[in-house]
Write an enzyme that holds these catalytic residues in place. Structure first.
Site, PDB file in Angstrom:
ATOM      1  N   HIS A  60      48.945   8.237  27.517  1.00 39.22           N
ATOM      2  CA  HIS A  60      49.276   9.632  27.221  1.00 39.22           C
ATOM      3  C   HIS A  60      50.769   9.751  26.974  1.00 39.22           C
ATOM      4  CE1 HIS A  60      50.350  11.067  31.606  1.00 39.22           C
ATOM      5  NE2 HIS A  60      50.743   9.836  31.394  1.00 39.22           N
ATOM      6  N   CYS A 106      58.313   9.787  30.645  1.00 39.50           N
ATOM      7  CA  CYS A 106      56.912  10.079  30.300  1.00 39.50           C
ATOM      8  C   CYS A 106      56.766  10.868  29.006  1.00 39.50           C
ATOM      9  CB  CYS A 106      56.219  10.804  31.448  1.00 39.50           C
ATOM     10  SG  CYS A 106      56.023   9.750  32.905  1.00 39.50           S
ATOM     11  N   HIS A 146      52.686   6.025  26.939  1.00 41.86           N
ATOM     12  CA  HIS A 146      52.560   4.990  27.971  1.00 41.86           C
ATOM     13  C   HIS A 146      51.173   5.112  28.580  1.00 41.86           C
ATOM     14  CE1 HIS A 146      53.653   8.615  30.152  1.00 41.86           C
ATOM     15  NE2 HIS A 146      53.175   8.051  31.256  1.00 41.86           N
ATOM     16  N   HIS A 192      48.301   4.296  32.094  1.00 42.65           N
ATOM     17  CA  HIS A 192      48.099   4.145  33.531  1.00 42.65           C
ATOM     18  C   HIS A 192      46.744   3.503  33.793  1.00 42.65           C
ATOM     19  CE1 HIS A 192      51.540   6.669  34.548  1.00 42.65           C
ATOM     20  NE2 HIS A 192      51.128   7.503  33.611  1.00 42.65           N
ATOM     21  N   HIS A 233      40.546   3.624  27.850  1.00 47.14           N
ATOM     22  CA  HIS A 233      41.213   3.034  26.693  1.00 47.14           C
ATOM     23  C   HIS A 233      41.414   4.029  25.550  1.00 47.14           C
ATOM     24  CE1 HIS A 233      40.545  -0.635  28.931  1.00 47.14           C
ATOM     25  NE2 HIS A 233      41.523  -1.148  28.205  1.00 47.14           N
ATOM     26  N   GLU A 279      47.362   8.124  39.673  1.00 43.16           N
ATOM     27  CA  GLU A 279      48.020   7.660  38.455  1.00 43.16           C
ATOM     28  C   GLU A 279      48.761   6.336  38.674  1.00 43.16           C
ATOM     29  OE1 GLU A 279      49.932  10.553  35.603  1.00 43.16           O
ATOM     30  OE2 GLU A 279      51.729   9.597  36.433  1.00 43.16           O
TER      31      GLU A 279
END
EC number: 4.1.2.50
Length: 150
Positions: A16, A25, A29, A31, A75, A136
């Site tokens: 995201h 952020c 990137h 998680h 994904h 996260e």
């Protein structure tokens, strides 16, 4: 029989970006999310029922969460559809990437609200969603509790 809470845990990978954010952020990137879903209800007391003694079959809860959340978000890259990230999203989609456009900033907080709504809509009438926890990172998570949202 008493009221029991049942929890099922899931893992998925999602990317995201947070448009307008003033830190790292803002960049795309990902998680390795850990999702815990807790429901509450009374175990089935009818001994003639195949699921006697269960609040909900873990397999049934797994099916709901996989269909609504894990299989959709795993994904994928999530963007707020109301930001300039829409251009990047279209480029990625054109290159056959799995992109999800949402109408909120894709923070853990907003995602956990979205997930709770989706899961609640699929639960059997006698089962209530108690909480959803979206982890996260190893040290950061957001939680949604039904008791806070009545």
């Amino acid at each position: 029989m008493g009221t029991i809470r049942i929890t099922k845990q899931f893992n998925f990978e999602t990317g995201h970006a947070l448009y307008g954010y003033d830190g790292k952020c803002k960049n795309v990137h990902g998680h390795s999310y850990k999702l815990s879903v807790t429901v509450i209800g009374k175990p089935i007391s009818d001994s003639t029922q195949v699921k006697y003694g269960m609040v909900i079959d873990f397999t049934d809860l797994k099916k709901i969460v996989k269909e609504e959340i894990v299989d959709v978000f795993d994904h994928a890259t999530v963007f707020n559809k109301n930001t300039p990230h829409i251009e990047l999203a279209k480029e990625l989609q054109d290159r056959d990437h799995h992109v999800i456009l949402v109408d909120y900033q894709p923070t853990s907080e907003m995602m956990v609200i979205d997930f709770a709504k989706k899961i609640k809509g699929r639960l059997p009438q006698n089962i209530q969603l108690f909480s959803v926890r979206l982890q996260e990172t190893e040290t950061s998570f957001a939680e949604w509790y039904a008791s806070d949202n009545q």
